[in-house]
Structure formats: structure tokens, C-alpha cells
Design a protein around this motif. Structure first.
Motif, short mmCIF file in Angstrom:
data_model
loop_
_atom_site.label_atom_id
_atom_site.label_comp_id
_atom_site.label_asym_id
_atom_site.label_seq_id
_atom_site.Cartn_x
_atom_site.Cartn_y
_atom_site.Cartn_z
N LYS A 101 0.83 -1.21 0.00
CA LYS A 101 0.00 0.00 0.00
C LYS A 101 0.87 1.26 0.00
O LYS A 101 0.56 2.23 -0.70
N GLN A 102 1.93 1.23 0.81
CA GLN A 102 2.83 2.38 0.85
C GLN A 102 3.52 2.59 -0.49
O GLN A 102 3.66 3.73 -0.96
N ALA A 103 3.95 1.46 -1.10
CA ALA A 103 4.61 1.57 -2.40
C ALA A 103 3.64 2.12 -3.45
O ALA A 103 4.02 2.98 -4.26
N ALA A 104 2.39 1.64 -3.41
CA ALA A 104 1.38 2.14 -4.35
C ALA A 104 1.11 3.63 -4.11
O ALA A 104 0.93 4.40 -5.05
N HIS A 105 1.08 4.01 -2.81
CA HIS A 105 0.84 5.42 -2.47
C HIS A 105 1.97 6.30 -3.01
O HIS A 105 1.71 7.34 -3.64
N PHE A 106 3.21 5.88 -2.75
CA PHE A 106 4.36 6.67 -3.22
C PHE A 106 4.41 6.72 -4.75
O PHE A 106 4.76 7.75 -5.35
N GLU A 107 4.07 5.58 -5.38
CA GLU A 107 4.05 5.54 -6.84
C GLU A 107 2.99 6.49 -7.38
O GLU A 107 3.22 7.21 -8.36
N ASN A 108 1.80 6.48 -6.73
CA ASN A 108 0.72 7.38 -7.14
C ASN A 108 1.12 8.84 -6.96
O ASN A 108 0.87 9.68 -7.84
N GLU A 109 1.77 9.16 -5.81
CA GLU A 109 2.18 10.53 -5.55
C GLU A 109 3.25 10.98 -6.56
O GLU A 109 3.24 12.13 -7.02
N ALA A 110 4.15 10.06 -6.89
CA ALA A 110 5.19 10.39 -7.87
C ALA A 110 4.56 10.64 -9.25
O ALA A 110 4.96 11.57 -9.97
N LYS A 111 3.56 9.83 -9.59
CA LYS A 111 2.87 9.99 -10.88
C LYS A 111 2.14 11.33 -10.91
O LYS A 111 2.18 12.05 -11.91
N ILE A 112 1.46 11.66 -9.80
CA ILE A 112 0.75 12.94 -9.71
C ILE A 112 1.73 14.10 -9.85
O ILE A 112 1.46 15.08 -10.57
N SER A 113 2.86 13.99 -9.17
CA SER A 113 3.86 15.05 -9.23
C SER A 113 4.37 15.24 -10.66
O SER A 113 4.52 16.38 -11.12
N ASP A 114 4.61 14.14 -11.37
CA ASP A 114 5.07 14.23 -12.77
C ASP A 114 4.01 14.89 -13.66
O ASP A 114 4.33 15.70 -14.53
N ILE A 115 2.74 14.50 -13.44
CA ILE A 115 1.66 15.06 -14.26
C ILE A 115 1.52 16.56 -14.02
O ILE A 115 1.41 17.35 -14.97
N VAL A 116 1.51 16.96 -12.74
CA VAL A 116 1.36 18.38 -12.41
C VAL A 116 2.54 19.17 -12.97
O VAL A 116 2.37 20.28 -13.50
N GLU A 117 3.73 18.60 -12.88
CA GLU A 117 4.91 19.28 -13.43
C GLU A 117 4.79 19.44 -14.94
O GLU A 117 5.13 20.49 -15.49
N SER A 118 4.26 18.41 -15.61
CA SER A 118 4.06 18.49 -17.07
C SER A 118 3.04 19.57 -17.41
O SER A 118 3.21 20.32 -18.38
N ILE A 119 1.97 19.65 -16.61
CA ILE A 119 0.95 20.69 -16.83
C ILE A 119 1.56 22.07 -16.67
O ILE A 119 1.31 22.98 -17.47
N ARG A 120 2.39 22.25 -15.64
CA ARG A 120 3.03 23.55 -15.42
C ARG A 120 3.96 23.91 -16.58
O ARG A 120 4.03 25.08 -17.00
N GLU A 121 4.67 22.92 -17.11
CA GLU A 121 5.55 23.19 -18.24
C GLU A 121 4.75 23.60 -19.48
O GLU A 121 5.15 24.52 -20.22
N LEU A 122 3.62 22.92 -19.71
CA LEU A 122 2.77 23.28 -20.84
C LEU A 122 2.16 24.66 -20.65
O LEU A 122 2.03 25.43 -21.62
N GLU A 123 1.80 24.99 -19.42
CA GLU A 123 1.29 26.33 -19.15
C GLU A 123 2.36 27.38 -19.43
O GLU A 123 2.06 28.47 -19.93
N GLY A 124 3.60 27.05 -19.08
CA GLY A 124 4.70 27.96 -19.39
C GLY A 124 4.88 28.15 -20.88
O GLY A 124 5.13 29.27 -21.35
N GLU A 125 4.72 27.07 -21.64
CA GLU A 125 4.82 27.16 -23.09
C GLU A 125 3.69 28.01 -23.67
O GLU A 125 3.90 28.82 -24.58
N LEU A 126 2.49 27.87 -23.11
CA LEU A 126 1.36 28.68 -23.57
C LEU A 126 1.57 30.15 -23.22
O LEU A 126 1.17 31.04 -23.99
#
Length: 265
Positions: A101-126
Motif C-alpha cells: 500500500k505504501q509503495a502504491a501510495h508513493f508511486e501514485n504521488e510520484a505519478k501525480i507530481s510528474d503530471i502536475v509538473e508536465s501541466i506547469r511546463e505546458l502552461e509555461g509554453e502557452l
């Protein structure tokens, strides 16, 4: 913490059981010795034959008692060990489940962090491209105009996005269509990242914030053919209902505009 308590309980059971068995052995041996003394007297003999007889008596009576007690102690030890192994196995299973469960939680948090970072980069490009233009229709000026991305993203109520290119020179239409595709790819990536955020665990609020921020922009861009993909199909129910409201508002606006045009003519 629970594992330590279980280990302590098992150790206490083993100690108590061993103490009881030893007490039983001592008691049985004491009874036999007392019986021997009462029957054959308390005098200590100097005859080695008497000592041999006493040894035979001890071997034939106390020996089996001690052997029986030792066997019982062995059986109790095996039973306690089995109990300890079972408890350890249960604790291992629980610990493994918790670790997963902890591994899944950390994996989910890492995935969320990557997605949010990608969104911020795209917003910067816009933001870099905020002065690029789209073809839109001004409800105030009643004519086609070029609208910057910055104006589009400000959700200016006076700008109603609409495909309107007949009155423009061909070279301008080609230029605008190229810019539509260019920016459309960025918005497509942005949309994909927002939808990926939706499918992560515990991200409903963050998904809703980003979707509310860009839903109207997606809607207007789709009306000027600037989104090169089907973006409505994967939307959630709430967003779909909001799109219906946008479409209703556009129809109402066009009806009013046509009515004014007819009155003028």
C-alpha cells in the motif's frame, strides 16, 4: 509493536509451560523418594549393593517420569514454535500488505507530481505563445477579428469563438490554420495530462481545478477547429453538462444577433 507483543506472549507461554513441567518432574521425583525412604528406612547404607538397588529403583521409577516430562516439554516446545511461526507469518503478510500500500501510495504521488509538473511546463509554453492569434468573432464589433491566446485564456465574454474565414485573404487563412495546429498540439498534450490526473487516486480536487480552468478554453478552441482531437468523449458528467450550457449560451447569442440583423435590414 503488535509483533513484539505477540513474541512476548509466546515467550511467556513457553516459560510458564516449562516451569510447570519442571515442577511436575520435581514433585513426582520427590514423591517417589519419600515413598522409598518411608518403606526402606532413612539410614544411609555403606553397602554398594544397596546403592545399586537404589539406582535401579531411581532408573525404573523416576527415570520414566523424567522421560515423560521431557517428551511433554518437547511437544509443548514444538507447539509453541508452530504458534510463533503462525503469528510471524500473519505479521509478515500484514507487513507485506502495508508495504505494498505504501509503495502504491508513493508511486501514485510520484505519478501525480510528474503530471502536475508536465501541466506547469505546458502552461509555461502557452504563456510564451500568449501573443499568437486565433480567428474569432467579436460580438461587439460584429465582425471577424484576430484574437490573441492571452485574450482567449482571459475568457473575455465579448469574444465568441467561431469558425469565420471566408472574408480573409487565403495567405492569412493558411497562416492561421498553421498556428491553430501548432497551438492545438500543445492543448492536446495539456488535455491528456489533465485526464491522466483524473485517473490517479485522490486527485479529484486537483483534476477539477485544472478542468474548470481550461474547459471553456477547450470549448472555444474546438469551435475554431483548433483542437485536433476528440476532447468531449472522455469528459466527466459535470464537465459535459457545463459544455451544454456553453453551447446553449452560444445558440442564444447567435439567435439574438440574427434577430438584430433582420431588424437592421
Amino acid at each position: 509493536m503488535r509483533s513484539k507483543r505477540n513474541e512476548k506472549t509466546v515467550d511467556e507461554k513457553f516459560t510458564d509451560t516449562l516451569a510447570k513441567i519442571l515442577s511436575l518432574a520435581i514433585l513426582a521425583s520427590g514423591i517417589l523418594l519419600v515413598s522409598y525412604v518411608n518403606i526402606f528406612g532413612r539410614n544411609i547404607s555403606s553397602d554398594h549393593h544397596r546403592w545399586a538397588e537404589f539406582g535401579s529403583f531411581m532408573g525404573g521409577t523416576v527415570g520414566p517420569v523424567i522421560s515423560f516430562v521431557a517428551l511433554m516439554a518437547l511437544l509443548m516446545t514444538i507447539r509453541i514454535q508452530n504458534t510463533a511461526l503462525r503469528v510471524s507469518k500473519q505479521e509478515f503478510i500484514k507487513a507485506n500488505e502495508l508495504a505494498q500500500k505504501q509503495a502504491a501510495h508513493f508511486e501514485n504521488e510520484a505519478k501525480i507530481s510528474d503530471i502536475v509538473e508536465s501541466i506547469r511546463e505546458l502552461e509555461g509554453e502557452l504563456q510564451i505563445r500568449e501573443h499568437q492569434t486565433f480567428l474569432a468573432y467579436s460580438s461587439i464589433e460584429q465582425k471577424p477579428i484576430e484574437v490573441t491566446l492571452k485574450q482567449m485564456m482571459s475568457k473575455d465574454s465579448s469574444l465568441i469563438a467561431s469558425l469565420w474565414g471566408a472574408s480573409l485573404a487565403p495567405e492569412m487563412r493558411v497562416s492561421l490554420e498553421y498556428r491553430h495546429k501548432d497551438l492545438g498540439k500543445i492543448f492536446e498534450l495539456l488535455f491528456e495530462q489533465i485526464m491522466a490526473l483524473r485517473h490517479c487516486q485522490n486527485t479529484e480536487n486537483r483534476y477539477r481545478i485544472f478542468m474548470q480552468k481550461y474547459l471553456e478554453i477547450f470549448f472555444h478552441l474546438s469551435r475554431i477547429s483548433a483542437l485536433p482531437f476528440d476532447w468531449k468523449a472522455p469528459l466527466d458528467t459535470e464537465s459535459t453538462e457545463t459544455i451544454k450550457l456553453y453551447e446553449s449560451a452560444i445558440r442564444a447569442h447567435e439567435t439574438q444577433r440574427n434577430a438584430r440583423t433582420q431588424r437592421t435590414s
